[in-house]
Design a protein around this motif. Sequence first.
Motif, short mmCIF file in Angstrom:
data_model
loop_
_atom_site.label_atom_id
_atom_site.label_comp_id
_atom_site.label_asym_id
_atom_site.label_seq_id
_atom_site.Cartn_x
_atom_site.Cartn_y
_atom_site.Cartn_z
N LYS A 173 0.85 -1.20 0.00
CA LYS A 173 0.00 0.00 0.00
C LYS A 173 0.88 1.24 0.00
CE LYS A 173 -4.03 2.07 2.25
NZ LYS A 173 -4.76 2.17 0.98
N THR A 174 0.57 2.17 -0.90
CA THR A 174 1.21 3.49 -0.92
C THR A 174 0.10 4.53 -0.89
OG1 THR A 174 1.20 3.83 -3.32
CG2 THR A 174 3.00 2.50 -2.41
N ASP A 175 0.47 5.80 -1.00
CA ASP A 175 -0.56 6.83 -0.98
C ASP A 175 -1.40 6.83 -2.26
OD1 ASP A 175 1.58 7.67 -2.52
OD2 ASP A 175 1.42 9.77 -1.92
N LYS A 176 -0.93 6.16 -3.32
CA LYS A 176 -1.66 6.15 -4.58
C LYS A 176 -2.11 4.77 -5.03
CE LYS A 176 0.53 10.24 -6.66
NZ LYS A 176 1.29 10.72 -7.85
N LEU A 177 -1.73 3.72 -4.31
CA LEU A 177 -1.94 2.37 -4.81
C LEU A 177 -2.14 1.38 -3.67
CD1 LEU A 177 -1.62 0.28 -7.29
CD2 LEU A 177 0.77 0.12 -6.56
N ALA A 178 -3.03 0.42 -3.91
CA ALA A 178 -3.16 -0.73 -3.01
C ALA A 178 -3.15 -2.00 -3.85
CB ALA A 178 -4.45 -0.64 -2.19
N ILE A 179 -2.41 -3.00 -3.38
CA ILE A 179 -2.41 -4.33 -4.01
C ILE A 179 -2.82 -5.32 -2.94
CG2 ILE A 179 -1.11 -6.07 -5.27
CD1 ILE A 179 0.77 -3.93 -6.24
N LYS A 180 -3.87 -6.10 -3.22
CA LYS A 180 -4.47 -6.99 -2.24
C LYS A 180 -4.64 -8.39 -2.83
CE LYS A 180 -7.30 -3.07 -0.63
NZ LYS A 180 -8.70 -2.59 -0.40
N THR A 181 -5.04 -9.32 -1.98
CA THR A 181 -5.38 -10.65 -2.45
C THR A 181 -6.52 -11.20 -1.61
OG1 THR A 181 -4.49 -12.81 -3.07
CG2 THR A 181 -3.73 -11.89 -0.99
N LEU A 182 -6.99 -12.39 -1.98
CA LEU A 182 -8.06 -13.07 -1.27
C LEU A 182 -7.57 -14.45 -0.86
CD1 LEU A 182 -10.99 -12.27 -3.73
CD2 LEU A 182 -10.81 -11.42 -1.38
N ASP A 183 -7.97 -14.91 0.30
CA ASP A 183 -7.60 -16.25 0.76
C ASP A 183 -8.64 -17.28 0.34
OD1 ASP A 183 -5.23 -15.53 2.03
OD2 ASP A 183 -6.28 -14.92 3.86
N ASN A 184 -8.20 -18.53 0.19
CA ASN A 184 -9.10 -19.66 -0.08
C ASN A 184 -9.99 -19.40 -1.29
OD1 ASN A 184 -8.13 -20.93 2.32
ND2 ASN A 184 -9.48 -19.58 3.49
N TYR A 185 -9.36 -19.02 -2.39
CA TYR A 185 -10.11 -18.51 -3.54
C TYR A 185 -10.14 -19.45 -4.74
CZ TYR A 185 -12.16 -14.79 -6.40
OH TYR A 185 -13.00 -14.05 -7.19
N VAL A 186 -9.76 -20.72 -4.55
CA VAL A 186 -9.76 -21.73 -5.62
C VAL A 186 -8.66 -21.46 -6.65
CG1 VAL A 186 -11.08 -23.05 -7.34
CG2 VAL A 186 -12.25 -22.09 -5.32
N ARG A 187 -8.61 -20.22 -7.14
CA ARG A 187 -7.51 -19.82 -8.03
C ARG A 187 -6.88 -18.57 -7.41
NH1 ARG A 187 -12.77 -18.15 -7.90
NH2 ARG A 187 -13.28 -16.52 -9.40
N HIS A 188 -5.61 -18.33 -7.67
CA HIS A 188 -4.94 -17.21 -7.02
C HIS A 188 -5.21 -15.91 -7.78
CE1 HIS A 188 -3.02 -19.48 -3.94
NE2 HIS A 188 -2.41 -20.29 -4.80
N ILE A 189 -5.23 -14.82 -7.03
CA ILE A 189 -5.59 -13.51 -7.58
C ILE A 189 -4.87 -12.42 -6.83
CG2 ILE A 189 -7.59 -13.39 -6.02
CD1 ILE A 189 -9.07 -11.76 -8.09
N VAL A 190 -4.54 -11.33 -7.54
CA VAL A 190 -4.17 -10.08 -6.88
C VAL A 190 -5.06 -8.98 -7.44
CG1 VAL A 190 -1.80 -10.69 -6.31
CG2 VAL A 190 -2.29 -9.62 -8.50
N ILE A 191 -5.40 -8.04 -6.60
CA ILE A 191 -6.27 -6.92 -6.97
C ILE A 191 -5.47 -5.64 -6.80
CG2 ILE A 191 -8.38 -5.67 -6.41
CD1 ILE A 191 -8.31 -9.07 -5.07
N LEU A 192 -5.44 -4.85 -7.86
CA LEU A 192 -4.73 -3.57 -7.84
C LEU A 192 -5.76 -2.45 -7.88
CD1 LEU A 192 -3.18 -5.69 -10.00
CD2 LEU A 192 -1.43 -3.91 -9.81
N GLU A 193 -5.62 -1.46 -7.01
CA GLU A 193 -6.56 -0.34 -6.93
C GLU A 193 -5.82 0.98 -6.94
OE1 GLU A 193 -8.57 -0.91 -3.25
OE2 GLU A 193 -9.81 -2.55 -3.97
N SER A 194 -6.30 1.91 -7.75
CA SER A 194 -5.70 3.24 -7.77
C SER A 194 -6.62 4.21 -8.50
CB SER A 194 -4.33 3.22 -8.46
OG SER A 194 -3.74 4.51 -8.45
N ALA A 195 -6.52 5.48 -8.13
CA ALA A 195 -7.20 6.54 -8.87
C ALA A 195 -6.25 7.21 -9.85
CB ALA A 195 -7.77 7.58 -7.90
N CYS A 196 -4.98 6.81 -9.83
CA CYS A 196 -3.96 7.42 -10.68
C CYS A 196 -3.63 6.47 -11.84
CB CYS A 196 -2.70 7.73 -9.88
SG CYS A 196 -1.34 8.37 -10.88
N ARG A 197 -3.91 6.89 -13.05
CA ARG A 197 -3.73 6.03 -14.22
C ARG A 197 -2.29 5.56 -14.36
NH1 ARG A 197 -2.21 6.49 -19.57
NH2 ARG A 197 -3.50 5.49 -21.18
#
Length: 316
Positions: A175-199
């Motif tokens: 996590k930074t002031d412009k970006l968050a990278i997250k994941t989910l547990d026990n999700y059958v397949r692995h995933i990362v989620i990226l969130e930002s308002a800055c293109r």
Amino acid sequence: MPMLQQRVKELIASQLEQWPTARKNFGDLNSVQVAEVKFGKYRMPVTFNPGRIRSTAAKVDSKTIAERRCFLCSENRPAEQEGIDFKRYTVLINPYPIFRHHLTIPDRSHTDQRMTAERAGDMLDLAAELTEWSIFYNGPKCGASAPDHFHFQAGDRDYMPVEAEMKAADKVLLKTDKLAIKTLDNYVRHIVILESACRQTLVDAIMKVMEAVGETVAREPEPMVNLIALRDGDMWRVALFPRREHRPRQFFAEDGQKIVFSPGAVDFGGVLILPRKEDFDRLAREPETIADMFGQLTFSDEQFDEFKHKIENLAL
């Protein structure tokens, strides 16, 4: 309403009125069968959609690709198919749909399916313009039936379970002031989620996370991923699914063991697309087989742990 979005809605209406093949195939969505399978708190609808056999069973070896005409090139598309230009792309309706408003968005030139920073920015721009759609990308060995011609696709928002699930992700990797990278547990397949308002921040993060995929499991011609991008208010969210294989062993099995399942972003997004009734019937009652197939394709737990460590230490 964004101008492009309104024009696309008008295009869909016009195409369904004037193009009999598309009208029939979109109408056939009314008879698609659905069975819901649960994995803990996560749901995974299994669908029987025979119209998708062309894509799911497509031969994508280099010999077949070289010998067939590219169906995304303008000179080879059906005469009835019309489109709307956006940047270097043309927005088309997909005549073999999964969604009720299914779009294919190919580059106007015949160039390979490869993700770049410029392409990632285009994907975010499409998500900002088409807010009633999710934009998705299938890598050249991750479900793309035309790996020789760059294209995105788009489908109705709130159709794939991942769209709600990614909003609820709370396991933060970076996590930074412009970006968050997250994941989910026990999700059958692995995933990362990226969130930002800055293109630009998000474009840079997508490319660095893809690089980390390639460092974890080296594959050619690019790190194996499926991407789904959407825009909520000022925020973009991108789901990235790291992969190690293209198709499960069941796809290549003989006789009664064969399952025609070649998953792309929609399947990883939580909706299994099955063009054969026997596969639909089987997977609707065999969640363990679904988990087995995704387990072959997604990162192993050990690989995902390594991958997460790389993300936690990214310089962004």
